[in-house]
Design a protein around this motif. Structure first.
Motif, PDB file in Angstrom:
ATOM      1  N   UNK A  51       0.828  -1.208   0.000  1.00 52.85           N
ATOM      2  CA  UNK A  51       0.000   0.000   0.000  1.00 52.85           C
ATOM      3  C   UNK A  51       0.860   1.254   0.000  1.00 52.85           C
ATOM      4  N   UNK A  52       1.927   1.234   0.750  1.00 48.23           N
ATOM      5  CA  UNK A  52       2.806   2.407   0.809  1.00 48.23           C
ATOM      6  C   UNK A  52       3.515   2.625  -0.534  1.00 48.23           C
ATOM      7  N   UNK A  53       3.949   1.534  -1.171  1.00 51.48           N
ATOM      8  CA  UNK A  53       4.573   1.668  -2.495  1.00 51.48           C
ATOM      9  C   UNK A  53       3.577   2.239  -3.501  1.00 51.48           C
ATOM     10  N   UNK A  54       2.378   1.727  -3.430  1.00 55.49           N
ATOM     11  CA  UNK A  54       1.329   2.209  -4.321  1.00 55.49           C
ATOM     12  C   UNK A  54       1.040   3.686  -4.065  1.00 55.49           C
ATOM     13  N   UNK A  72      -5.307   4.699  -0.087  1.00 51.65           N
ATOM     14  CA  UNK A  72      -4.283   3.715   0.291  1.00 51.65           C
ATOM     15  C   UNK A  72      -3.831   3.934   1.730  1.00 51.65           C
ATOM     16  N   UNK A  73      -3.711   5.202   2.137  1.00 52.21           N
ATOM     17  CA  UNK A  73      -3.315   5.508   3.522  1.00 52.21           C
ATOM     18  C   UNK A  73      -4.390   5.029   4.490  1.00 52.21           C
ATOM     19  N   UNK A  74      -5.631   5.225   4.109  1.00 46.60           N
ATOM     20  CA  UNK A  74      -6.721   4.738   4.969  1.00 46.60           C
ATOM     21  C   UNK A  74      -6.663   3.206   5.099  1.00 46.60           C
ATOM     22  N   UNK A  75      -6.389   2.562   3.969  1.00 44.70           N
ATOM     23  CA  UNK A  75      -6.253   1.100   4.004  1.00 44.70           C
ATOM     24  C   UNK A  75      -5.088   0.702   4.910  1.00 44.70           C
ATOM     25  N   UNK A  76      -3.982   1.442   4.762  1.00 35.17           N
ATOM     26  CA  UNK A  76      -2.815   1.166   5.612  1.00 35.17           C
ATOM     27  C   UNK A  76      -3.156   1.351   7.080  1.00 35.17           C
TER      28      UNK A  76
END
Length: 167
Positions: A51-54, A72-76
């Motif tokens: 997720x961070x790479x994305x 993506x940050x929310x998912x992380x």
């Protein structure tokens, strides 16, 4: 390893080691849970890393990508929350393993005390048997002495002594 050692000790202890078997199974189950939690942590960390790479790739592409990065940050964040939950579960498992090991230690201590008590009882029994043997020898010696004196008295008075009593 602790679960395997406890199972071996339980098998060696036979019937009296059944409690060890229960503890060994519990420890094995908790160890399996810890392994599963470790795998889940690894998966979550891989997911966070992905997720961070994305998110980094997305931020290079502009406003549209910024919105995707926020997702993506929310998912992380959710994955980090899952990670925190898994760590909490693992911590609980470690406490349970510690409690099981303490219970096993207490059981081992009780067995050691019982063995010491049994050893003391066996030593007292052996001493009683030895004392009984000494008393028996004394009574036998006294009986032989009295038999000899009776034989001599009967001979001195001129009476005949039956062959079975003369011994």
């Amino acid at each position: 390893m602790l679960a395997i050692n406890a199972a071996i000790e339980a098998a060696r202890s036979g019937e009296s080691g059944r409690g060890f078997g229960v503890v060994a199974r519990e420890m094995r189950g908790l160890a399996d849970q810890s392994i599963q939690a470790t795998h889940r942590i690894r998966e979550v960390l891989d997911g966070v890393s992905n997720s961070m790479r994305e998110a980094a790739r997305s931020s290079e592409k502009g406003d549209e990508r910024v919105r995707m990065s926020l997702d993506a940050v929310r998912t992380s964040s959710a994955q980090f929350q899952q990670l925190a939950d898994i760590i909490g579960d693992t911590s609980s498992s470690v406490r349970q393993i510690t409690a099981a090991v303490s219970a096993q230690d207490a059981g081992t201590h009780q067995m050691a005390q019982a063995i010491q008590e049994l050893s003391g009882q066996m030593q007292r029994t052996l001493k009683t048997v030895q004392e009984t043997q000494e008393a028996t020898r004394s009574v036998q010696s006294l009986a032989e002495s009295m038999s000899g004196m009776a034989s001599q008295t009967l001979k001195a008075e001129g009476l005949s002594v039956p062959a079975a009593q003369a011994r």
